[in-house]
Structure formats: structure tokens, C-alpha cells
Motif scaffolding. Structure first.
Motif, PDB file in Angstrom:
ATOM      1  N   VAL A   1       0.842  -1.205   0.000  1.00 46.01           N
ATOM      2  CA  VAL A   1       0.000   0.000   0.000  1.00 46.01           C
ATOM      3  C   VAL A   1       0.869   1.244   0.000  1.00 46.01           C
ATOM      4  O   VAL A   1       1.749   1.408   0.844  1.00 46.01           O
ATOM      5  N   MET A   2       0.580   2.132  -0.955  1.00 47.39           N
ATOM      6  CA  MET A   2       1.284   3.409  -1.078  1.00 47.39           C
ATOM      7  C   MET A   2       0.365   4.589  -0.769  1.00 47.39           C
ATOM      8  O   MET A   2       0.833   5.636  -0.355  1.00 47.39           O
ATOM      9  N   GLU A   3      -0.938   4.411  -1.013  1.00 42.11           N
ATOM     10  CA  GLU A   3      -1.903   5.496  -0.812  1.00 42.11           C
ATOM     11  C   GLU A   3      -3.181   4.950  -0.202  1.00 42.11           C
ATOM     12  O   GLU A   3      -3.569   3.807  -0.462  1.00 42.11           O
ATOM     13  N   LEU A   4      -3.845   5.792   0.574  1.00 43.74           N
ATOM     14  CA  LEU A   4      -5.161   5.471   1.130  1.00 43.74           C
ATOM     15  C   LEU A   4      -6.117   6.575   0.721  1.00 43.74           C
ATOM     16  O   LEU A   4      -5.947   7.730   1.135  1.00 43.74           O
ATOM     17  N   ASP A   5      -7.098   6.256  -0.104  1.00 42.44           N
ATOM     18  CA  ASP A   5      -8.103   7.236  -0.500  1.00 42.44           C
ATOM     19  C   ASP A   5      -9.180   7.332   0.570  1.00 42.44           C
ATOM     20  O   ASP A   5      -9.567   6.325   1.160  1.00 42.44           O
ATOM     21  N   LYS A   6      -9.662   8.530   0.798  1.00 36.60           N
ATOM     22  CA  LYS A   6     -10.760   8.710   1.752  1.00 36.60           C
ATOM     23  C   LYS A   6     -12.101   8.386   1.107  1.00 36.60           C
ATOM     24  O   LYS A   6     -13.039   7.975   1.767  1.00 36.60           O
ATOM     25  N   LYS A   7     -12.190   8.578  -0.201  1.00 37.26           N
ATOM     26  CA  LYS A   7     -13.427   8.297  -0.923  1.00 37.26           C
ATOM     27  C   LYS A   7     -13.212   7.104  -1.837  1.00 37.26           C
ATOM     28  O   LYS A   7     -12.346   7.129  -2.706  1.00 37.26           O
ATOM     29  N   PHE A   8     -14.008   6.063  -1.612  1.00 34.17           N
ATOM     30  CA  PHE A   8     -13.968   4.862  -2.443  1.00 34.17           C
ATOM     31  C   PHE A   8     -15.358   4.225  -2.369  1.00 34.17           C
ATOM     32  O   PHE A   8     -16.136   4.502  -1.446  1.00 34.17           O
ATOM     33  N   PRO A   9     -15.721   3.395  -3.346  1.00 32.52           N
ATOM     34  CA  PRO A   9     -17.111   2.922  -3.467  1.00 32.52           C
ATOM     35  C   PRO A   9     -17.728   2.277  -2.217  1.00 32.52           C
ATOM     36  O   PRO A   9     -18.893   2.533  -1.917  1.00 32.52           O
ATOM     37  N   GLU A  10     -17.009   1.463  -1.473  1.00 32.17           N
ATOM     38  CA  GLU A  10     -17.626   0.718  -0.363  1.00 32.17           C
ATOM     39  C   GLU A  10     -17.242   1.262   1.016  1.00 32.17           C
ATOM     40  O   GLU A  10     -17.322   0.556   2.009  1.00 32.17           O
ATOM     41  N   ARG A  11     -16.882   2.543   1.091  1.00 28.50           N
ATOM     42  CA  ARG A  11     -16.407   3.121   2.356  1.00 28.50           C
ATOM     43  C   ARG A  11     -17.435   3.097   3.473  1.00 28.50           C
ATOM     44  O   ARG A  11     -17.088   3.037   4.635  1.00 28.50           O
ATOM     45  N   ARG A  12     -18.714   3.115   3.128  1.00 28.22           N
ATOM     46  CA  ARG A  12     -19.766   3.105   4.161  1.00 28.22           C
ATOM     47  C   ARG A  12     -20.249   1.690   4.498  1.00 28.22           C
ATOM     48  O   ARG A  12     -21.073   1.514   5.380  1.00 28.22           O
ATOM     49  N   GLU A  13     -19.733   0.693   3.776  1.00 29.50           N
ATOM     50  CA  GLU A  13     -20.222  -0.678   3.939  1.00 29.50           C
ATOM     51  C   GLU A  13     -19.282  -1.583   4.719  1.00 29.50           C
ATOM     52  O   GLU A  13     -19.664  -2.691   5.074  1.00 29.50           O
ATOM     53  N   ARG A  14     -18.051  -1.129   4.967  1.00 27.72           N
ATOM     54  CA  ARG A  14     -17.045  -1.994   5.590  1.00 27.72           C
ATOM     55  C   ARG A  14     -16.225  -1.226   6.614  1.00 27.72           C
ATOM     56  O   ARG A  14     -16.042  -0.028   6.490  1.00 27.72           O
ATOM     57  N   LYS A  15     -15.721  -1.962   7.585  1.00 21.91           N
ATOM     58  CA  LYS A  15     -14.728  -1.413   8.511  1.00 21.91           C
ATOM     59  C   LYS A  15     -13.377  -1.916   8.051  1.00 21.91           C
ATOM     60  O   LYS A  15     -13.288  -2.920   7.346  1.00 21.91           O
ATOM     61  N   GLN A  16     -12.333  -1.232   8.474  1.00 19.98           N
ATOM     62  CA  GLN A  16     -10.996  -1.709   8.154  1.00 19.98           C
ATOM     63  C   GLN A  16     -10.076  -1.497   9.343  1.00 19.98           C
ATOM     64  O   GLN A  16     -10.306  -0.636  10.183  1.00 19.98           O
ATOM     65  N   ARG A  17      -9.040  -2.335   9.406  1.00 23.75           N
ATOM     66  CA  ARG A  17      -8.095  -2.260  10.518  1.00 23.75           C
ATOM     67  C   ARG A  17      -6.717  -2.740  10.068  1.00 23.75           C
ATOM     68  O   ARG A  17      -6.601  -3.771   9.426  1.00 23.75           O
ATOM     69  N   TRP A  18      -5.688  -1.952  10.421  1.00 26.00           N
ATOM     70  CA  TRP A  18      -4.296  -2.343  10.198  1.00 26.00           C
ATOM     71  C   TRP A  18      -3.816  -3.080  11.432  1.00 26.00           C
ATOM     72  O   TRP A  18      -3.911  -2.544  12.545  1.00 26.00           O
ATOM     73  N   VAL A  19      -3.292  -4.289  11.249  1.00 28.03           N
ATOM     74  CA  VAL A  19      -2.858  -5.116  12.381  1.00 28.03           C
ATOM     75  C   VAL A  19      -1.585  -5.884  12.011  1.00 28.03           C
ATOM     76  O   VAL A  19      -1.229  -5.994  10.844  1.00 28.03           O
ATOM     77  N   SER A  20      -0.941  -6.442  13.019  1.00 22.82           N
ATOM     78  CA  SER A  20       0.228  -7.291  12.793  1.00 22.82           C
ATOM     79  C   SER A  20      -0.219  -8.585  12.111  1.00 22.82           C
ATOM     80  O   SER A  20      -1.394  -8.972  12.205  1.00 22.82           O
ATOM     81  N   PRO A  21       0.690  -9.284  11.444  1.00 24.92           N
ATOM     82  CA  PRO A  21       0.313 -10.570  10.845  1.00 24.92           C
ATOM     83  C   PRO A  21      -0.261 -11.538  11.885  1.00 24.92           C
ATOM     84  O   PRO A  21      -1.214 -12.261  11.602  1.00 24.92           O
ATOM     85  N   LYS A  22       0.334 -11.555  13.083  1.00 28.90           N
ATOM     86  CA  LYS A  22      -0.155 -12.460  14.131  1.00 28.90           C
ATOM     87  C   LYS A  22      -1.595 -12.118  14.514  1.00 28.90           C
ATOM     88  O   LYS A  22      -2.453 -12.997  14.610  1.00 28.90           O
ATOM     89  N   ARG A  23      -1.866 -10.829  14.696  1.00 22.49           N
ATOM     90  CA  ARG A  23      -3.227 -10.401  15.056  1.00 22.49           C
ATOM     91  C   ARG A  23      -4.193 -10.669  13.900  1.00 22.49           C
ATOM     92  O   ARG A  23      -5.328 -11.101  14.124  1.00 22.49           O
ATOM     93  N   ALA A  24      -3.747 -10.447  12.673  1.00 19.86           N
ATOM     94  CA  ALA A  24      -4.594 -10.708  11.505  1.00 19.86           C
ATOM     95  C   ALA A  24      -4.990 -12.183  11.473  1.00 19.86           C
ATOM     96  O   ALA A  24      -6.161 -12.514  11.234  1.00 19.86           O
ATOM     97  N   ALA A  25      -4.032 -13.071  11.726  1.00 18.01           N
ATOM     98  CA  ALA A  25      -4.312 -14.511  11.725  1.00 18.01           C
ATOM     99  C   ALA A  25      -5.336 -14.871  12.801  1.00 18.01           C
ATOM    100  O   ALA A  25      -6.158 -15.773  12.604  1.00 18.01           O
ATOM    101  N   GLU A  26      -5.300 -14.177  13.923  1.00 17.99           N
ATOM    102  CA  GLU A  26      -6.268 -14.433  14.997  1.00 17.99           C
ATOM    103  C   GLU A  26      -7.664 -13.919  14.640  1.00 17.99           C
ATOM    104  O   GLU A  26      -8.667 -14.461  15.087  1.00 17.99           O
TER     105      GLU A  26
END
Length: 155
Positions: free
Chosen positions: A109-134
Motif C-alpha cells: 500500500v502506497m496510498e489510502l483514498d478517503k473516498k472509495f465505493p464501499e467506504r460506508r459498507e465496511r470497517k478496516q483495521r491495520w494489524v500485525s500478521p499475528k493479530r490478523a491470523a487471529e
């Protein structure tokens, strides 16, 4: 709709998938912050489970480019996608009685847009690989996330 696969190779250690398996392409979105890799998870629209952005094949786009497009539509990310598939995982959708296979392509990932088609339909979270696996429900995806190493961490 999507591509479907009749059979996958029967080589040693490779399991056979059922006939008519639906294939989707997923983006494993990652970034490096303070020397540590983070993975982006998003929620599914239906059951709100943590997963990777993914979608159906797109005419005129390679699997990796289709995964990158889904990553933008579902999470607003732009970056460098690698054309080499790093693995896959199988899952079942409630809306289909056919098995699904998601082939995974890494996207730095190089850029994060604030406006994108499904922005109101999903949550997102940046996590460590270990936390992502959990956080993810699929054991095959969890294993893939734990073992993922970008080809270079030169940040």
C-alpha cells in the motif's frame, strides 16, 4: 459471474478441489511502519467477518490487477501489486452451495483514498500478521497471513 475451476493439479501435497469451484482474487494489502509489517483487514458486507479484499475475475485484467481493483473499491488502497500469487484459501459463501477458492496477491500500500465505493459498507483495521491470523475465520487464510513475507522490506 466468476471463473470456475474443474480440478486443480493432483501432484503430491496438492489436494483436489471439487468440480465447479468458484475462483476469486484477493489482495493481501500490507505496509511497513517503524520496521514492522502491518496487514489490512476489512469486514465482509454480510456477516461482518474480518477478511481480505477480494472479488471476481475482470475481463481485461490479470488476477493481480483484479485483486488490486477490489482493494481500492473495498478499502480505498492503492499501491504496488505483485503478479505472483502467494497462496490461496477455500471458503463457502452462504449464498452459494459451491466451494470458493481465493487466490491471494500481495499489494504494498502506497496510498489510502478517503473516498472509495464501499467506504460506508465496511470497517478496516491495520494489524500485525499475528493479530490478523487471529481475527480471520478461515484457518488456511490465517496460516497464509502468518507465513507471509514481502519479497523486500526496504523501507
Amino acid at each position: 459471474m466468476g471463473a470456475s475451476l474443474d480440478i486443480v493439479s493432483r501432484g503430491p501435497g496438492i489436494r483436489t478441489l471439487p468440480k465447479r469451484t468458484h475462483v476469486q482474487y484477493a489482495a493481501l494489502c500490507y505496509r511497513v511502519r517503524d520496521g514492522k509489517m502491518q496487514i489490512l483487514l476489512i469486514t465482509s458486507r454480510g456477516r461482518r467477518r474480518w477478511t481480505l479484499p477480494k472479488g471476481w475475475p475482470m475481463q481485461g485484467r490479470s488476477p493481480a490487477r483484479a485483486a488490486a481493483r477490489e482493494a481500492w473499491e473495498e478499502a480505498g488502497v492503492k499501491g504496488l501489486v505483485n503478479e505472483l500469487c502467494v497462496g490461496g484459501y477455500t471458503y463457502q459463501k452462504r449464498s452459494s452451495n459451491r466451494p470458493h477458492l481465493a487466490l491471494v496477491y500481495p499489494l504494498e500500500v502506497m496510498e489510502l483514498d478517503k473516498k472509495f465505493p464501499e467506504r460506508r459498507e465496511r470497517k478496516q483495521r491495520w494489524v500485525s500478521p499475528k493479530r490478523a491470523a487471529e481475527m480471520v475465520e478461515h484457518p488456511e487464510l490465517a496460516k497464509l497471513l502468518l507465513g507471509f513475507r514481502p519479497y523486500s522490506l526496504k523501507h
